[in-house]
Design a protein around this motif. Sequence first.
Motif, PDB file in Angstrom:
ATOM      1  N   TRP A  98       3.342  -7.587   8.853  1.00 20.28           N
ATOM      2  CA  TRP A  98       2.931  -6.193   8.707  1.00 20.28           C
ATOM      3  C   TRP A  98       1.450  -6.051   9.043  1.00 20.28           C
ATOM      4  N   LEU A  99       1.130  -5.033   9.835  1.00 14.01           N
ATOM      5  CA  LEU A  99      -0.257  -4.794  10.242  1.00 14.01           C
ATOM      6  C   LEU A  99      -0.948  -3.736   9.390  1.00 14.01           C
ATOM      7  N   TYR A 100      -0.192  -3.138   8.482  1.00 13.12           N
ATOM      8  CA  TYR A 100      -0.746  -2.094   7.616  1.00 13.12           C
ATOM      9  C   TYR A 100      -0.623  -2.529   6.161  1.00 13.12           C
ATOM     10  N   TYR A 101      -1.607  -2.129   5.377  1.00 13.10           N
ATOM     11  CA  TYR A 101      -1.552  -2.345   3.931  1.00 13.10           C
ATOM     12  C   TYR A 101      -2.302  -1.213   3.250  1.00 13.10           C
ATOM     13  N   ASP A 102      -1.660  -0.621   2.280  1.00 16.63           N
ATOM     14  CA  ASP A 102      -2.275   0.477   1.531  1.00 16.63           C
ATOM     15  C   ASP A 102      -2.708   1.612   2.467  1.00 16.63           C
ATOM     16  N   GLY A 103      -1.887   1.874   3.484  1.00 15.29           N
ATOM     17  CA  GLY A 103      -2.133   2.989   4.386  1.00 15.29           C
ATOM     18  C   GLY A 103      -3.185   2.755   5.445  1.00 15.29           C
ATOM     19  N   ARG A 104      -3.627   1.541   5.620  1.00 16.65           N
ATOM     20  CA  ARG A 104      -4.660   1.253   6.627  1.00 16.65           C
ATOM     21  C   ARG A 104      -4.280   0.003   7.420  1.00 16.65           C
ATOM     22  N   LEU A 105      -4.878  -0.115   8.626  1.00 14.06           N
ATOM     23  CA  LEU A 105      -4.690  -1.312   9.425  1.00 14.06           C
ATOM     24  C   LEU A 105      -5.362  -2.506   8.759  1.00 14.06           C
ATOM     25  N   LEU A 106      -4.756  -3.668   8.884  1.00 11.18           N
ATOM     26  CA  LEU A 106      -5.398  -4.868   8.376  1.00 11.18           C
ATOM     27  C   LEU A 106      -6.695  -5.143   9.136  1.00 11.18           C
ATOM     28  N   LYS A 107      -7.648  -5.700   8.436  1.00 12.54           N
ATOM     29  CA  LYS A 107      -8.910  -6.091   9.053  1.00 12.54           C
ATOM     30  C   LYS A 107      -8.741  -7.462   9.715  1.00 12.54           C
ATOM     31  N   PRO A 108      -9.637  -7.795  10.662  1.00 12.88           N
ATOM     32  CA  PRO A 108      -9.491  -9.081  11.369  1.00 12.88           C
ATOM     33  C   PRO A 108      -9.368 -10.279  10.437  1.00 12.88           C
ATOM     34  N   ARG A 109     -10.165 -10.335   9.390  1.00  9.24           N
ATOM     35  CA  ARG A 109     -10.103 -11.475   8.473  1.00  9.24           C
ATOM     36  C   ARG A 109      -8.751 -11.543   7.765  1.00  9.24           C
ATOM     37  N   GLU A 110      -8.141 -10.392   7.515  1.00  7.89           N
ATOM     38  CA  GLU A 110      -6.832 -10.345   6.866  1.00  7.89           C
ATOM     39  C   GLU A 110      -5.726 -10.772   7.829  1.00  7.89           C
ATOM     40  N   ILE A 111      -5.881 -10.401   9.104  1.00  8.79           N
ATOM     41  CA  ILE A 111      -4.908 -10.854  10.102  1.00  8.79           C
ATOM     42  C   ILE A 111      -5.021 -12.364  10.281  1.00  8.79           C
ATOM     43  N   GLU A 112      -6.244 -12.870  10.263  1.00 12.93           N
ATOM     44  CA  GLU A 112      -6.435 -14.325  10.333  1.00 12.93           C
ATOM     45  C   GLU A 112      -5.702 -15.021   9.193  1.00 12.93           C
ATOM     46  N   GLN A 113      -5.759 -14.433   8.010  1.00 11.45           N
ATOM     47  CA  GLN A 113      -5.076 -14.997   6.851  1.00 11.45           C
ATOM     48  C   GLN A 113      -3.566 -15.054   7.083  1.00 11.45           C
ATOM     49  N   GLN A 114      -3.024 -14.014   7.701  1.00 11.97           N
ATOM     50  CA  GLN A 114      -1.599 -13.976   8.014  1.00 11.97           C
ATOM     51  C   GLN A 114      -1.222 -15.083   9.008  1.00 11.97           C
ATOM     52  N   MET A 115      -2.052 -15.245  10.042  1.00 11.97           N
ATOM     53  CA  MET A 115      -1.772 -16.267  11.045  1.00 11.97           C
ATOM     54  C   MET A 115      -1.876 -17.671  10.438  1.00 11.97           C
TER      55      MET A 115
END
Length: 487
Positions: free
Chosen positions: A63-80
């Motif tokens: 998921w690229l959204y959380y709490d109604g907003r796009l994930l930030k780069p550091r959060e996407i890094e965490q997902q990867m």
Amino acid sequence: MGSLTFLFSFQLMIYNAIPMCSSQYERLFNTCRLPGTETDTIQHIKDSKHIVVYHKGCYYKVWLYYDGRLLKPREIEQQMQWILDDKSEPQPGEEKLAALTAGDRVPWAKARQTYFARGKNKQSLDAVEKAAFFVTLDDTAQGYREEDPVTSMDTYAKALLHGKCYDRWFDKSFTLVVFKNAKMGLNTEHSWADAPIVGHLWENVMSSDCLELGYTEDGHCKGEAISGIPMPTRLQWEIPEECQEVIERSLAVARPLAEDVDFHSFPFDTFGKGLMKKTKTSPDAFVQLALQLAHYRDMGKFCLTYEASMTRLFREGRTETVRSCTVQSCKFVRAMDDPTESIEKKRALFKAAADNHQHLYRLAMTGSGIDRHLFCLYVVSKYLAVESPFLKEVLAEPWRLSTSQTPQQHIDLNKNPEMESSGGGFGPVADDGYGVSYIIVGDNLINFHVSSKFSCPETNSHRFGKNIKQALCDIRNLFSLGKNSTK
């Protein structure tokens, strides 16, 4: 990802170029080609809030959204990172599933109807096909290596073109490929849009990554990741043995085709458009005539040549063909290797051929080319069930030299020389021909991608690459312009 589509469209408007129809930008995200037994269709949904990631044979929904907003780069890094750390094994049939998108279309269409129309298979396939785009975390290392510049670039290009034939979802609008040494690239499905759209996306990726986002000293994305964001979920599949057999058959079709591609990617840095403009010639015409000269020297003959031209003046405009092999270009090519011809005569023939090429290009851009009109006649003949010997003959002629230029659209390379792009390439469209893509990068560099087939004894991509370099230099020498000439 719908908000990003507007961003890309708006940015194109502010640069010194005629904008392309925004419908192509709209299809950049949330788009997938769907197989059919009669014809394929393009599925585009309005918005998507997730991507699908492939890693070591497993599929993950992110998921690229959380709490109604796009994930930030550091959060996407965490997902990867979560995906990279996951030790789970592929489910039966999962690892090579995407080979269905690489093989013949009818078996894929039938398998899709039979095995993916219900239950968890349908849910997982929907997740893939309705994702904003597809991501492969590749387990190989690719990219330019200074100690092996030729082979490393060729391997890099082939990895992006087809990979293992089952680790890219070839039906998605594009697959973002990230190699284990952090090099990146795109594999693009071509039916939904043309190359400049993807090229513009990549320029935005490079510029925003380097100039806006950046990284910390230890290599992480800047910013903080908040807790509580859901981690990726594994897509679930139940792929029966008979479907696995279809997958293996598709892979058996795709793999020999991929292995047959002789791909050569190389930079030409002897000169670029800065010197070409001193000849008072269009840089594109200069390169196209060099390709004609190179091909004649390579194969000993002329051939029907395709150059893609954008019809961006028209709503939903796509491409028209510039037939670059002309009477004028043939006269110039023959004169170049005729020792009895004077430099002045060769120069005059070059100028005449270049002027004619520019005339053909303008006709194509403004809807006055011939090939799309021929295609319309073909469509009408099929609708009316009328056999046309003329259309049958003219549409059967092979394009043994297929060429395309990828434009550099908005990055200021004088300010940011590290953002030079190698452009993109494609395979040959004829079994005994060449595919040539090039990007004129600033005043001093042209990047080429040359493809052919190993199975053809007459063609050789590296040989043709050498002929291209020599042809460019020979044309330059007609005008007595050295590499660093200020004339």
